[in-house]
Scaffold this motif. Structure first.
Motif, PDB file in Angstrom:
ATOM      1  N   ASP A 105       0.613  -1.177  -0.004  1.00  0.00           N
ATOM      2  CA  ASP A 105       0.195  -0.105  -0.108  1.00  0.00           C
ATOM      3  C   ASP A 105       0.858   1.082  -0.234  1.00  0.00           C
ATOM      4  OD1 ASP A 105       1.027  -0.059   2.521  1.00  0.00           O
ATOM      5  OD2 ASP A 105      -0.927   0.000   3.680  1.00  0.00           O
ATOM      6  N   GLY A 106       2.083   1.120  -0.195  1.00  0.00           N
ATOM      7  CA  GLY A 106       3.135   2.221  -0.222  1.00  0.00           C
ATOM      8  C   GLY A 106       3.643   2.767   1.123  1.00  0.00           C
ATOM      9  N   VAL A 107       4.829   3.068   1.045  1.00  0.00           N
ATOM     10  CA  VAL A 107       5.775   3.739   2.202  1.00  0.00           C
ATOM     11  C   VAL A 107       6.184   5.130   1.686  1.00  0.00           C
ATOM     12  CG1 VAL A 107       7.716   2.906   1.278  1.00  0.00           C
ATOM     13  CG2 VAL A 107       7.517   3.453   3.741  1.00  0.00           C
ATOM     14  N   MET A 108       5.965   6.084   2.655  1.00  0.00           N
ATOM     15  CA  MET A 108       6.238   7.503   2.453  1.00  0.00           C
ATOM     16  C   MET A 108       7.756   7.831   2.713  1.00  0.00           C
ATOM     17  SD  MET A 108       4.625  11.061   4.105  1.00  0.00           S
ATOM     18  CE  MET A 108       3.135  11.003   3.015  1.00  0.00           C
ATOM     19  N   LEU A 109       8.583   8.350   2.015  1.00  0.00           N
ATOM     20  CA  LEU A 109       9.690   8.959   2.314  1.00  0.00           C
ATOM     21  C   LEU A 109       9.491  10.243   3.128  1.00  0.00           C
ATOM     22  CD1 LEU A 109      11.813   8.035  -0.749  1.00  0.00           C
ATOM     23  CD2 LEU A 109      11.268   6.581   1.114  1.00  0.00           C
ATOM     24  N   GLU A 110       9.994  10.128   4.617  1.00  0.00           N
ATOM     25  CA  GLU A 110       9.391  11.369   5.262  1.00  0.00           C
ATOM     26  C   GLU A 110      10.404  11.581   6.291  1.00  0.00           C
ATOM     27  OE1 GLU A 110       9.017  13.891   7.844  1.00  0.00           O
ATOM     28  OE2 GLU A 110       7.444  12.523   8.621  1.00  0.00           O
ATOM     29  N   ASP A 111      11.588  12.772   6.306  1.00  0.00           N
ATOM     30  CA  ASP A 111      12.413  12.715   7.261  1.00  0.00           C
ATOM     31  C   ASP A 111      12.536  14.173   8.094  1.00  0.00           C
ATOM     32  OD1 ASP A 111      13.406  14.454   5.186  1.00  0.00           O
ATOM     33  OD2 ASP A 111      15.359  13.448   4.906  1.00  0.00           O
ATOM     34  N   THR A 112      11.306  14.861   7.877  1.00  0.00           N
ATOM     35  CA  THR A 112      11.183  15.883   8.782  1.00  0.00           C
ATOM     36  C   THR A 112      10.657  15.800  10.017  1.00  0.00           C
ATOM     37  OG1 THR A 112      10.700  17.218   6.561  1.00  0.00           O
ATOM     38  CG2 THR A 112      10.054  18.412   8.433  1.00  0.00           C
ATOM     39  N   ALA A 113      11.617  16.249  10.907  1.00  0.00           N
ATOM     40  CA  ALA A 113      11.285  16.009  12.347  1.00  0.00           C
ATOM     41  C   ALA A 113       9.974  16.875  12.946  1.00  0.00           C
ATOM     42  CB  ALA A 113      12.200  16.685  13.263  1.00  0.00           C
ATOM     43  N   PRO A 114       9.244  16.484  13.794  1.00  0.00           N
ATOM     44  CA  PRO A 114       7.979  17.321  14.223  1.00  0.00           C
ATOM     45  C   PRO A 114       8.436  18.489  14.877  1.00  0.00           C
ATOM     46  CG  PRO A 114       7.869  15.007  14.775  1.00  0.00           C
ATOM     47  CD  PRO A 114       9.348  14.992  14.516  1.00  0.00           C
ATOM     48  N   GLN A 115       7.510  19.722  14.749  1.00  0.00           N
ATOM     49  CA  GLN A 115       7.648  20.718  15.355  1.00  0.00           C
ATOM     50  C   GLN A 115       7.936  20.873  16.828  1.00  0.00           C
ATOM     51  OE1 GLN A 115       4.781  23.978  14.602  1.00  0.00           O
ATOM     52  NE2 GLN A 115       4.493  24.189  16.561  1.00  0.00           N
ATOM     53  N   SER A 116       8.811  21.293  17.478  1.00  0.00           N
ATOM     54  CA  SER A 116       8.993  21.130  18.843  1.00  0.00           C
ATOM     55  C   SER A 116       8.172  21.972  19.618  1.00  0.00           C
ATOM     56  CB  SER A 116      10.538  21.835  19.485  1.00  0.00           C
ATOM     57  OG  SER A 116      10.678  21.677  20.545  1.00  0.00           O
ATOM     58  N   GLY A 117       7.659  21.496  20.928  1.00  0.00           N
ATOM     59  CA  GLY A 117       6.908  22.294  21.666  1.00  0.00           C
ATOM     60  C   GLY A 117       7.210  22.909  22.675  1.00  0.00           C
TER      61      GLY A 117
END
Length: 377
Positions: A131-143
């Motif tokens: 079903d697909g895999v996303m290439l995503e290396d952006t870290a979440p926004q810090s809180g």
């Protein structure tokens, strides 16, 4: 086979199995089966990945009851059943594959699909895709992590946080965003170690509390919060430090609380500043009444850090010859979010030293007082 004499011999050919049906398809999952044990993933199908080096997949439940499965081929593409990223390659009877994509450039949030072809011994095949895999290396926004800078408890510690987000990837693929939070407690200001409470998964909760700690009075503890998105990228935030203050404020001059009856329009209560070396004084509470700790003339009043209070509108009419008692309680900053600590001064007036509210006694008079830090307002 017969000869002219009528004698014959018999010879049979090997049997031939007729298989005119392709293999029955199973499932193809992105990632390797061993990823089940990874702290970032809760299932055996990966929807996101950080790496731009390789794409992996595993599959199961394929079957061919007639001739059996001879082997599998794999490919990687930008769409299901496509091989425009990695061409088809044979893996034998293995049920996993790994393909290198390191020599290619992809945009953020590209989705790649692994296709698997099962071939039986009759040469027939069946092909399906993941079903697909996303290439995503952006870290979440810090809180932001909120904590009480001081506390009195040695067994409990609590924090909350907000504004952690993964807005960049959320919405690009259904389900993207924050996967879970971790929190831990340590004595390192940079949050590098969590030797008091190891990093613990709290799901999507934005509050955490531990109630079975063994904290040391006077020590400073640091809380680390880690936000993990569905790709496994993470960001973290460490608090500025929580000081454990187990001691109550101390009065510099416990016998020097004063009531100035000459002050108009009403009596003025004043006292020397209290001190607290661990967390400082947060506020005072004052009352005035006909018995110690009572408030018939002035209910318990918060004065902030001011060391005096004018009873401008007393709740009762002062009577000549009657004794009145002022009570001052000092609270340190460790009582901000936990059980308050306080020190109290009560005026236990002697008959000869009593302050009588009357025109003939309109003057300041020092009053004997008893220091009592075991009473709470």
């Amino acid at each position: 086979m017969y000869n002219y004499a009528g004698i014959f011999s018999l010879k049979m050919s090997p049997s031939v199995l007729i298989d005119d049906s392709p293999p029955a398809p199973g499932w193809v999952n992105d990632g390797l089966d061993v990823d089940i044990s990874h702290r970032y993933y809760s299932s055996n199908d990966r929807d996101y990945q950080i790496s731009n080096e390789v794409v992996q997949a595993h599959w199961h439940s394929w079957a061919d009851i007639t001739s059996g499965i001879y082997g599998y081929r794999c490919a990687v593409g930008s769409a299901p059943l496509s091989d425009d990223v990695v061409s088809w390659f044979f893996v034998g009877t293995a049920t996993t594959c790994e393909a290198s994509i390191a020599d290619q450039q992809f945009e953020q949030w590209t989705v790649l699909f692994v296709s698997v072809e099962a071939i039986n011994f009759a040469g027939l095949s069946t092909t399906i895709s993941s079903d697909g895999v996303m290439l995503e290396d952006t870290a979440p926004q810090s809180g932001v992590v909120f904590e009480a800078p001081y506390q009195s408890s040695t067994s409990e510690l609590a924090v909350r946080w907000e504004q952690f987000a993964d807005e960049q990837s959320a919405g690009v693929l259904e389900g993207a965003g924050v996967q879970h939070f971790l929190w831990g407690i340590g004595i390192s200001a940079d949050g590098s170690t969590q030797d008091i409470l190891p990093l613990t998964n709290v799901g999507l909760s934005v509050r955490a509390r531990s109630t079975d700690l063994q904290l040391v009075c006077g020590s400073v503890y640091y809380v680390k919060v880690v936000c993990v998105d569905n790709a496994g990228t993470e960001t973290h935030q460490t608090t500025g430090g929580i000081t454990v203050d187990c001691t109550a404020p101390v009065s510099i001059a416990p016998a020097d609380i004063r009531i100035d009856v000459a002050h108009g329009p009403g009596p003025k209560i004043s006292w020397p500043p209290f001190v607290d070396v661990e967390s400082d004084i947060h506020f005072y509470k004052v009352s005035l009444g006909t018995t110690p700790s009572s408030g018939q003339a002035q209910r318990v009043t918060h004065t902030g850090t001011a060391v005096e209070l004018v009873v401008a509108e007393p709740l009762m009419e002062f009577q000549d010859g009657r004794d009145y008692y002022a009570t001052v309680a000092a609270y340190n900053k460790a009582g901000k979010n936990m059980d308050s600590l306080e020190t109290k001064l009560d005026n236990y007036l002697q008959a000869a030293d009593a302050v009588h509210i009357s025109p003939t006694h309109a003057k300041q008079k020092k009053i004997f007082s008893k220091f009592a830090d075991d009473q709470l307002i």
